[in-house]
Design an enzyme around this catalytic site. Structure first.
Site, PDB file in Angstrom:
ATOM      1  N   GLY A  50       0.817  -1.215   0.000  1.00 41.03           N
ATOM      2  CA  GLY A  50       0.000   0.000   0.000  1.00 41.03           C
ATOM      3  C   GLY A  50       0.847   1.260   0.000  1.00 41.03           C
ATOM      4  O   GLY A  50       2.033   1.225  -0.333  1.00 41.03           O
ATOM      5  N   HIS A  64       4.997   1.980  -7.654  1.00 44.99           N
ATOM      6  CA  HIS A  64       3.952   0.954  -7.762  1.00 44.99           C
ATOM      7  C   HIS A  64       3.150   1.150  -9.051  1.00 44.99           C
ATOM      8  O   HIS A  64       2.804   0.193  -9.722  1.00 44.99           O
ATOM      9  CB  HIS A  64       2.972   1.050  -6.582  1.00 44.99           C
ATOM     10  CG  HIS A  64       3.593   0.820  -5.245  1.00 44.99           C
ATOM     11  ND1 HIS A  64       3.680   1.800  -4.286  1.00 44.99           N
ATOM     12  CD2 HIS A  64       4.151  -0.290  -4.702  1.00 44.99           C
ATOM     13  CE1 HIS A  64       4.252   1.304  -3.206  1.00 44.99           C
ATOM     14  NE2 HIS A  64       4.557   0.049  -3.430  1.00 44.99           N
ATOM     15  N   LYS A  80      14.169  -1.914  -7.626  1.00 48.09           N
ATOM     16  CA  LYS A  80      14.623  -1.169  -6.443  1.00 48.09           C
ATOM     17  C   LYS A  80      15.013  -2.127  -5.301  1.00 48.09           C
ATOM     18  O   LYS A  80      16.006  -1.939  -4.632  1.00 48.09           O
ATOM     19  CB  LYS A  80      13.494  -0.222  -6.026  1.00 48.09           C
ATOM     20  CG  LYS A  80      13.432   0.132  -4.585  1.00 48.09           C
ATOM     21  CD  LYS A  80      13.975   1.482  -4.326  1.00 48.09           C
ATOM     22  CE  LYS A  80      13.935   1.912  -2.887  1.00 48.09           C
ATOM     23  NZ  LYS A  80      13.374   1.011  -1.922  1.00 48.09           N
ATOM     24  N   GLN A 137      15.385  -8.725  -3.064  1.00 46.90           N
ATOM     25  CA  GLN A 137      14.048  -9.310  -2.947  1.00 46.90           C
ATOM     26  C   GLN A 137      13.653  -9.957  -4.274  1.00 46.90           C
ATOM     27  O   GLN A 137      13.089 -11.059  -4.310  1.00 46.90           O
ATOM     28  CB  GLN A 137      13.028  -8.234  -2.555  1.00 46.90           C
ATOM     29  CG  GLN A 137      11.579  -8.695  -2.676  1.00 46.90           C
ATOM     30  CD  GLN A 137      10.589  -7.683  -2.138  1.00 46.90           C
ATOM     31  OE1 GLN A 137      10.367  -7.608  -0.954  1.00 46.90           O
ATOM     32  NE2 GLN A 137       9.968  -6.906  -3.022  1.00 46.90           N
TER      33      GLN A 137
HETATM   34  O1  PAF Z   1       8.124  -5.052  -1.928  1.00 44.06           O
HETATM   35  C1  PAF Z   1       7.146  -5.004  -1.154  1.00 44.06           C
HETATM   36  O2  PAF Z   1       6.395  -4.039  -1.123  1.00 44.06           O
HETATM   37  C2  PAF Z   1       6.881  -6.173  -0.231  1.00 44.06           C
HETATM   38  O3  PAF Z   1       8.065  -6.747   0.213  1.00 44.06           O
HETATM   39  C3  PAF Z   1       5.949  -7.233  -0.850  1.00 44.06           C
HETATM   40  C4  PAF Z   1       6.584  -7.909  -2.042  1.00 44.06           C
HETATM   41  C5  PAF Z   1       4.630  -6.602  -1.240  1.00 44.06           C
HETATM   42  C6  PAF Z   1       5.649  -8.322   0.178  1.00 44.06           C
HETATM   43  O4  PAF Z   1       5.013  -7.805   1.297  1.00 44.06           O
END
Ligand code: PAF
Length: 286
Positions: free
Chosen positions: A31, A37, A149, A153
């Site tokens: 969010g 996003h 970014k 991850q």
């Molecule tokens: O990158 C993010 O915003 C979070 O790590 C994700 C992938 C939504 C998991 O909560």
């Protein structure tokens, strides 16, 4: 009756079952949606018939001393932005819905999560891989869109998809930056005016490193020294790590070769910022 022995064939069978509905693109978020996003959502919109966005602030990926309590939340604004961006489904479960009180399963990716972010935030990636696994199981997307970014991850999720045999394409989308190069992030809003200026030094240092590599410097220490010079110019920027690594496994390098990623994490005031640049070494100089 058809008998299938391989995971690959099972996936293709499943894909055919869904042909009528087209691919589902998925953008998981916590969010407080920003331009970063939105660029993921626009990419998903272009490439998929159906776009699903999730909004869920995942407590499992915050350490005890981290900012879960003050992580920005604005669901009405998120809902509006999703509607305007043409999202088909917004999934926003409550905490109780997502992690009921007897929840006891976690998912861990091992090696890739040990260094860099994993060192500073030991429980972070297990939280990410657990929530992402649950979200993928629920949404069952064909394509998932993640930002560069959070490069570590991205690699961790790629490994997760590979290891769990998901029939899912992970798409790395470019980092969206502000006017001075600062990577857009939900936490940027907490920077004071002075801190905001300092924050710009991280991307400046990464660019300096990338320029050095592009112009032929191959010794990691030399590249590192040029980046350090920028970050050391302000004593209020605290470097957690700044490293030149293999772009596939994040192992630190001593000599630049192939495609490398320059990873950085700094603290400015109470705000922790991360960023990275991928740099491909020109072959003739490599
Ligand atoms: O990158 C993010 O915003 C979070 O790590 C994700 C992938 C939504 C998991 O909560």
């Amino acid at each position: 009756m058809r008998v299938i022995h391989s995971v690959r064939n099972l996936h293709s069978w499943r894909r055919k079952q869904e042909l009528l509905h087209g691919p589902i693109g998925f953008v998981p978020t916590m969010g407080a949606l920003h331009d970063g996003h939105l660029s993921l959502i626009h990419r998903a919109r272009k490439r998929c018939r159906t776009v699903v966005v999730s909004v869920f602030v995942n407590p499992l990926q915050f350490g005890e001393a981290e900012d879960l309590g003050r992580y920005p939340r604005n669901f009405p604004a998120d809902r509006r932005l999703c509607r305007e961006a043409g999202v088909d489904l917004l999934f926003a479960p409550s905490l109780e819905e997502f992690y009921p009180s007897n929840f006891q399963t976690t998912v861990t990716v091992n090696r890739l999560t040990q260094r860099w972010e994993g060192e500073s935030r030991p429980t972070h990636f297990q939280g990410v891989t657990t929530v992402v696994t649950k979200l993928f199981c629920l949404v069952r997307p064909h394509r998932a869109f993640f930002g560069q970014k959070d490069y570590q991850q991205f690699l961790v999720v790629k490994q997760l998809i590979h290891d769990l045999n998901w029939d899912l394409r992970l798409i790395r989308c470019p980092t969206v930056r502000e006017f001075d190069g600062l990577a857009v992030s939900s936490r940027n809003r907490y920077l004071s005016a002075d801190e905001r200026v300092r924050a710009g030094l991280l991307s400046k240092a990464l660019r300096q490193g990338s320029d050095a590599i592009r112009t032929g410097v191959r010794n990691v220490r030399t590249v590192q020294a040029r980046m350090d010079e920028i970050l050391d110019s302000d004593p209020d920027v605290h470097v957690e790590y700044l490293a030149i690594c293999d772009s596939k496994n994040l192992e630190p390098l001593t000599k630049v070769r192939g495609t490398v990623v320059i990873l950085g994490a700094v603290r400015v005031g109470n705000i922790r910022l991360i960023d990275n640049l991928l740099v491909r070494c020109p072959r003739s100089q490599g």
